[in-house]
Design a protein around this motif. Structure first.
Motif, PDB file in Angstrom:
ATOM      1  N   ARG B  51      51.362  99.909 134.114  1.00  8.82           N
ATOM      2  CA  ARG B  51      50.510  99.480 133.008  1.00  8.82           C
ATOM      3  C   ARG B  51      51.189  98.348 132.248  1.00  8.82           C
ATOM      4  NH1 ARG B  51      47.716 102.392 135.465  1.00  8.82           N
ATOM      5  NH2 ARG B  51      46.752 104.366 134.848  1.00  8.82           N
ATOM      6  N   VAL B  52      50.355  97.420 131.728  1.00  9.93           N
ATOM      7  CA  VAL B  52      50.856  96.479 130.731  1.00  9.93           C
ATOM      8  C   VAL B  52      50.971  97.273 129.429  1.00  9.93           C
ATOM      9  CG1 VAL B  52      50.233  94.478 129.312  1.00  9.93           C
ATOM     10  CG2 VAL B  52      49.938  94.394 131.794  1.00  9.93           C
ATOM     11  N   VAL B  53      52.083  97.122 128.732  1.00 12.10           N
ATOM     12  CA  VAL B  53      52.289  97.875 127.484  1.00 12.10           C
ATOM     13  C   VAL B  53      52.219  96.921 126.304  1.00 12.10           C
ATOM     14  CG1 VAL B  53      53.942  99.254 126.160  1.00 12.10           C
ATOM     15  CG2 VAL B  53      53.673  99.643 128.610  1.00 12.10           C
ATOM     16  N   MET B  54      51.536  97.371 125.243  1.00  6.38           N
ATOM     17  CA  MET B  54      51.471  96.550 124.037  1.00  6.38           C
ATOM     18  C   MET B  54      51.875  97.389 122.840  1.00  6.38           C
ATOM     19  SD  MET B  54      48.556  97.795 125.290  1.00  6.38           S
ATOM     20  CE  MET B  54      48.132  99.420 124.727  1.00  6.38           C
ATOM     21  N   SER B  55      52.437  96.719 121.863  1.00  3.33           N
ATOM     22  CA  SER B  55      52.828  97.420 120.640  1.00  3.33           C
ATOM     23  C   SER B  55      53.011  96.375 119.543  1.00  3.33           C
ATOM     24  CB  SER B  55      54.135  98.192 120.868  1.00  3.33           C
ATOM     25  OG  SER B  55      54.411  99.009 119.743  1.00  3.33           O
ATOM     26  N   LYS B  70      53.433  92.174 124.023  1.00  4.03           N
ATOM     27  CA  LYS B  70      53.028  92.834 125.268  1.00  4.03           C
ATOM     28  C   LYS B  70      54.100  92.572 126.320  1.00  4.03           C
ATOM     29  CE  LYS B  70      50.358  88.951 127.146  1.00  4.03           C
ATOM     30  NZ  LYS B  70      49.041  88.452 127.549  1.00  4.03           N
ATOM     31  N   LYS B  77      54.663 103.447 134.963  1.00  2.00           N
ATOM     32  CA  LYS B  77      54.142 104.344 133.931  1.00  2.00           C
ATOM     33  C   LYS B  77      55.208 105.299 133.379  1.00  2.00           C
ATOM     34  CE  LYS B  77      50.497 107.362 134.072  1.00  2.00           C
ATOM     35  NZ  LYS B  77      49.234 107.909 134.644  1.00  2.00           N
ATOM     36  N   ILE B  80      57.453 104.072 130.459  1.00  4.68           N
ATOM     37  CA  ILE B  80      56.847 103.584 129.213  1.00  4.68           C
ATOM     38  C   ILE B  80      57.498 104.197 127.951  1.00  4.68           C
ATOM     39  CG2 ILE B  80      54.704 103.484 127.862  1.00  4.68           C
ATOM     40  CD1 ILE B  80      53.219 102.913 130.488  1.00  4.68           C
TER      41      ILE B  80
END
Lengths: 418, 116
Positions: B51-55, B70, B77, B80
């Motif tokens: 997954r692309v992770v964003m925060s 991102k 996964k 993460i």
């Protein structure tokens, strides 16, 4: 009011989100004198807080986050030299005649009146809140709408709770479920009133990614906790959405997130008598997104709740083209309007009126999910097969002007099983 | 041991209901896909889901207290939570330009998605 400083424009765009920015950019490109007003401190509407990917696949042919999508339009706006004011709240719209309108706004530098020929209303939508969906009980801390939670977490960096219950499985609710889970909170349940999930397929995946239970055909009816939310009461509903006695249970949680859908913001429009479609909650519009008041256009979520920002921007651009046509011709020079009617399994539909003088994108939502269907426009003999339709996914399809011209009176859209 | 994974394909809006059988770490029958892209995605999803992770991370002296970020590419996964822990400790000084690389984590670039 008459002694307020006076500004003069061809078009005033109300709202600096994707619909408003796209409208302002297009209007400027078409040579109009444009002023964009937004009541937030920054441009972009809700996009700067939508930090997840999934924006712009249609419009920019690449996948962007919300802030990135907004920044592209904001950059274009500045490059073109569009006049804009942030922290500017529109107080009133006055409609004196087709080409004479006044927009009154307040801002940190004072109040102004703007004389303008046209208005593009792109003020977006508001969220439905706990009381609107019949949740009773205590009013402790810890109850937020999904958008409020998003603003607090992704703009201001505030963590809101540890044990979360989310009401509604629409896209915003699911996306916030992921945000809470990523930040280490326990998302205990997503509660959905309908028998099917409300979000796009890619967002339903979030539930699987984080092992979040989804309760379909359930509703939250009560919240308890004097100082802060402590527990919420959930009940199963039947096929008519009536509560089933004896099915109640409680979930312990410190935070309740309401994601129960959006309602177009139309207060300034109804104040001047713009006709509203009770099913969309937005104004009745023609194929240039002109409302029932000549020279007042609308676009984006203030017209119909969209699920893709790309469609919102597209509607903004079309409204700008409408404004240009209106100014050049002192009105929209159309001889007859063909009404677009809702048939079987069509819940929402825009635009409401077609001129037959241009190709038009129509945007629709179905009432219930169906597989292997045909979308039919019987009066003009148009048919389209689709493998699946869902209420969560907006249907967008083109009617060509030659096709529309075949209609004598109205055109009906229906979605029927094959 | 045989295990059947069921999920919705997210490659395109069709949202096909996929079923992938895995036996002793080997992919068996794949059902429900309607295109080769869906089949490929189904295999990746059971063997190495990413997954692309964003925060958001803290920013000092910016117009807003956070800047959104991102990962420049999808990350495995299961890693993460570790990445989120890393991001929670980051803090940058304004100004930050959109698209600026803010940090790197296990070879993956962390990119700003807002200006600050």
């Amino acid at each position: 009011m008459n002694d307020l400083p006076m500004l003069n424009y061809d078009v005033v765009v109300i709202g600096g989100g994707p619909a408003g920015m796209a409208a302002a950019v297009r209007a400027k490109e078409l040579g109009l004198k444009v002023l964009l007003l937004d009541d937030n401190d920054y441009l972009g509407g809700i996009l700067p807080q939508c930090i997840h990917p999934g924006f712009g696949l249609h419009y920019f042919k690449e996948e962007l986050t919300g802030p990135e999508f907004a920044a592209r339009f904001a950059k274009r706006l500045v490059e073109l030299g569009v006049d804009y004011r942030t922290a500017a709240r529109v107080l009133e719209i006055k409609n004196y005649s087709d080409l004479e309108k006044v927009v009154v706004f307040s801002s940190p530098s004072g109040a102004y009146q703007v004389w303008t020929k046209t208005i593009i209303y792109a003020a977006g939508a508001r969220e439905r809140h706990a009381f609107e969906i019949g949740i009773v009980g205590d009013r402790g801390a810890g109850i937020y709408t999904a958008g409020e939670a998003q603003t607090l977490m992704d703009i201001y960096g505030v963590m809101l709770g540890k044990e979360i219950v989310i009401v509604g499985s629409g896209d915003v609710g699911l996306i916030m479920a992921r945000r809470f889970a990523l930040e280490g909170a326990k998302v205990k349940a997503v509660i959905e009133l309908m028998p099917y999930p409300g979000g796009l397929a890619r967002n339903i995946m979030i539930l699987r990614d984080f092992d979040i239970p989804l309760y379909l055909s359930h509703k939250v009816v009560e919240v308890r906790g004097k100082e802060r939310v402590e527990r919420v009461k959930i009940v199963k509903v039947d096929e008519n959405l009536r509560e089933i006695p004896g099915t109640e249970f409680w979930i312990e949680a410190d935070t309740l997130i309401i994601s129960a859908g959006l309602v177009p913001s139309v207060k300034l429009l109804t104040a001047i008598g713009v006709e509203i479609d009770p099913t969309t909650g937005g104004p009745v519009v023609n194929d240039l997104f002109e409302t029932s008041v000549p020279g007042i256009f609308a676009a984006g979520n203030s017209v119909i709740i969209n699920d893709l920002v790309d469609y919102v921007a597209e509607q903004g651009e079309l409204a700008a083209e409408g404004a240009k046509l209106f100014i050049d011709n002192e009105g929209i020079p159309t001889r007859r309007w063909i009404k677009l009617e809702k048939g079987e399994n069509v819940r929402l539909l825009v635009p409401h009126y077609l001129s037959g003088e241009r190709d038009v994108w129509i945007y629709a939502r179905v009432s219930k999910p169906m597989e292997n269907v045909e979308v039919r426009f019987p009066e003009i003999g148009k048919k389209l097969r689709l493998p699946v339709v869902k209420p969560a996914e907006m249907l967008r399809m083109k009617l060509r002007k030659e096709e529309i011209a075949k209609a004598r009176d109205g055109i009906t859209m229906e979605v029927v099983p094959l | 041991m045989k295990k059947t994974y069921r999920f919705t394909c997210i490659v395109c809006p069709l949202g096909c209901a996929l079923e992938v059988e895995v036996e002793n770490g080997k992919i068996g029958e794949i059902k429900g896909y309607t295109c080769p892209r869906g089949k490929e995605w189904a295999i990746e999803e059971v063997t190495n889901p990413k997954r692309v992770v964003m925060s958001v991370i803290k920013v000092r002296n910016g117009a807003l207290p956070t800047v959104s970020v991102k990962t420049a590419e999808p990350v495995p996964k299961e890693k993460i939570p570790e990445l989120m822990e890393f991001l929670s400790k980051l803090e940058v000084e304004a100004p930050v330009e959109i698209s600026q690389v803010i940090a790197e984590w296990e070879g993956v670039k962390i990119v700003a998605t807002r200006g600050a």
